[in-house]
Design a protein around this motif. Structure first.
Motif, mmCIF file in Angstrom:
data_model
loop_
_atom_site.group_PDB
_atom_site.id
_atom_site.type_symbol
_atom_site.label_atom_id
_atom_site.label_comp_id
_atom_site.label_asym_id
_atom_site.label_seq_id
_atom_site.Cartn_x
_atom_site.Cartn_y
_atom_site.Cartn_z
ATOM 1 N N ARG A 459 -6.149 -1.730 8.059
ATOM 2 C CA ARG A 459 -6.275 -2.013 6.622
ATOM 3 C C ARG A 459 -6.988 -3.340 6.385
ATOM 4 O O ARG A 459 -7.845 -3.450 5.489
ATOM 5 C CB ARG A 459 -4.884 -2.027 5.983
ATOM 6 C CG ARG A 459 -4.218 -0.650 5.937
ATOM 7 C CD ARG A 459 -2.767 -0.737 5.473
ATOM 8 N NE ARG A 459 -2.666 -1.176 4.081
ATOM 9 C CZ ARG A 459 -2.589 -0.357 3.038
ATOM 10 N NH1 ARG A 459 -2.624 0.951 3.221
ATOM 11 N NH2 ARG A 459 -2.479 -0.841 1.818
ATOM 12 N N GLU A 460 -6.658 -4.348 7.175
ATOM 13 C CA GLU A 460 -7.296 -5.662 7.003
ATOM 14 C C GLU A 460 -8.773 -5.618 7.363
ATOM 15 O O GLU A 460 -9.612 -6.222 6.674
ATOM 16 C CB GLU A 460 -6.568 -6.707 7.848
ATOM 17 C CG GLU A 460 -5.193 -7.069 7.309
ATOM 18 C CD GLU A 460 -4.505 -8.157 8.101
ATOM 19 O OE1 GLU A 460 -3.581 -8.775 7.552
ATOM 20 O OE2 GLU A 460 -4.880 -8.393 9.270
ATOM 21 N N GLN A 463 -10.787 -4.078 4.584
ATOM 22 C CA GLN A 463 -11.046 -5.041 3.512
ATOM 23 C C GLN A 463 -12.181 -5.985 3.883
ATOM 24 O O GLN A 463 -13.029 -6.331 3.042
ATOM 25 C CB GLN A 463 -9.773 -5.844 3.216
ATOM 26 C CG GLN A 463 -8.653 -5.041 2.574
ATOM 27 C CD GLN A 463 -8.970 -4.607 1.156
ATOM 28 O OE1 GLN A 463 -9.906 -5.071 0.533
ATOM 29 N NE2 GLN A 463 -8.181 -3.674 0.642
#
Length: 478
Positions: A459-460, A463
């Motif tokens: 997820r990071e 981003q």
């Protein structure tokens, strides 16, 4: 008022979902815990103290907003509970099943520390998301607008799939490359069905496909397609291969038949449960049926192996671990489940060698004691001289952990930096590597770790990749 439905830990005891009896559950590979009923889920969620500093949340790698979705569950607002849960967790139905909650959220629950027994966070999380699937609240990704940028993700495990989900939600074109014939990585082929039934993983993969994620399976990077080819076809590349190289065991006789790797053993079993024809099982090579089985190791993979061997009809199953129960890395909950099913743990024991010549017939065991702490703070095992003995064994499974493959060499990549442990060097929080537009996440960066950490990394990195695309678009518009 909502507050009246909470803070019930004083007069409501902790209660887990019903667990199938050991004699029943060891006959199949189905999950061992039943679902909470709605009333029971509400009751257990109502035990949350709604504390001002939620240690459950801070000790969750994804920082899931646990108190809020517990409150929603306790007050019957289940769809809102699901929406809060999935806002921070790409696969809550998977984490609810396989996260070691006893070491993370539940182990740090405030009411657990005060002696009232933890809130059963994992079971409620599983209930919320399973209900969401049943009610049709889980919908395929539908971006508000499509973007022209494309990302290649190498590895269809939890880190890669989490990134794919996040990127597709923003309209990015995503292609996932994986060496196996099914997506999911260790979720599919490493974790047995009694912990994570495979339809749970497959329906999530199908949802990603419906949302526009493309999968290129049976694809070995470096053989079927080069890394440079992938890089030239996409605007960014995310490496999420995991770690699959088994730590070796160098001891006399360790090359004998019947001494196998945990990943091979578990993959064969999971393939059979998919309905695949597995020659190594039909021949007996990777089957525990009627055999005396020794599993070497004390982590979660070792627990998966011993419990699989029980279900395959082993004559006996023993687990050798060089430290004691208190110092084993695996989940205590899984150890208890294994013991209930008939596994014998031989603590403070390590293999010295193997007997039998061509085919293993026994493990030479040396007893250990715990000495001074090592660099990690754990007590180091020391040999007890003259304590050796032999354990009978027809099948020995090495579950000593995993190491990274040499990706720069396998893929012929210049400039992809690795650490002295062989893991890919990547920036913390973004996954950026030394190569422009190339990111890496999960176990290939951390070393063998938890599924929940891989999800966070994915997820990071998603981003960070979106930030790169937005910055490039901004510069181009100037």
């Amino acid at each position: 008022m909502a507050t009246e439905k909470m803070l019930k830990f004083v007069n409501v005891d902790r209660d887990m979902p019903t667990k199938r009896g050991a004699d029943d559950r060891k006959q199949d590979f189905n999950e061992i815990y039943a679902e909470f009923a709605e009333a029971k889920a509400e009751e257990q969620a109502s035990r949350c103290s709604q504390c001002g500093v939620p240690y459950c949340q801070s000790h969750c790698p994804l920082h899931n907003n646990i108190p809020d979705w517990l409150r929603m569950t306790a007050t019957g607002r289940l769809q809102e509970a699901y929406e809060i849960s999935q806002a921070t967790n790409t696969f809550p139905e998977i984490c609810g099943r396989i996260c070691p909650q006893d070491r993370l959220c539940e182990g740090n629950c405030v009411i657990e520390q005060s002696g009232h027994g933890t809130v059963t966070i994992g079971s409620v999380e599983k209930y919320i998301t399973d209900t969401a699937w049943e009610e049709g609240w889980v919908m395929p990704i539908s971006p508000t607008a499509e973007r022209s940028e494309s990302v290649a993700i190498i590895g269809a495990g939890p880190g890669g799939l989490a990134a794919a989900d996040m990127l597709r939600r923003q309209g990015v074109q995503v292609t996932v490359y994986d060496r196996y014939d099914r997506a999911g990585g260790l979720l599919t082929y490493g974790i047995p069905g009694f912990k994570l039934e495979k339809d749970v993983v497959m329906r999530r993969v199908e949802l990603l496909e419906k949302g526009g994620v493309k999968f290129v399976l049976n694809c070995n990077v470096g053989e079927d397609i080069s890394f440079d080819e992938i890089r030239s076809q996409h605007d960014a590349v995310l490496i999420a291969t995991g770690v699959y190289k088994t730590r070796d065991l160098v001891a006399p006789g360790s090359d004998a038949k019947g001494i196998v790797r945990a990943i091979d053993y578990l993959t064969a079993s999971n393939r059979q449960n998919f309905g695949d024809v597995v020659p190594e099982l039909e021949s007996g090579e990777l089957s525990a049926e009627g055999k005396n089985v020794i599993v070497i190791g004390g982590g979660d993979t070792a627990m998966d192996c011993v419990r699989t061997a029980i279900r395959q009809g082993a004559n006996s199953v023993k687990c050798l671990y060089r430290r004691d129960r208190a110092n084993m890395p695996g989940s205590q909950r899984e150890t208890q489940n294994a013991e209930e099913e008939g596994v014998e743990f031989v603590w403070l024991s390590a293999p010295k060698g193997f007997q039998g010549g061509d085919a293993v017939t026994g493990v030479e065991v040396q007893k250990m004691r715990l000495g001074a702490p090592d660099a990690s703070g754990r007590q180091s095992p020391e040999l007890i001289e003259g304590s050796d003995y032999v354990e009978d064994a027809d099948l020995v499974i090495k579950a000593l952990g995993f190491e990274p493959e040499d990706l720069p060499k396998l893929w012929g990549v210049d400039g992809l930096e690795v650490t002295r442990w062989g893991t890919v060097k990547a920036d913390f929080g973004t996954g950026k590597t030394a190569l422009d537009g190339v990111y890496a996440v999960g176990d290939i960066v951390r070393g063998a770790s938890l599924v929940v950490w891989a999800i966070r990394d994915g997820r990071e990195a998603a981003q960070a990749i979106l930030g790169q695309f937005n910055q490039s678009a901004s510069v181009a518009a100037e």
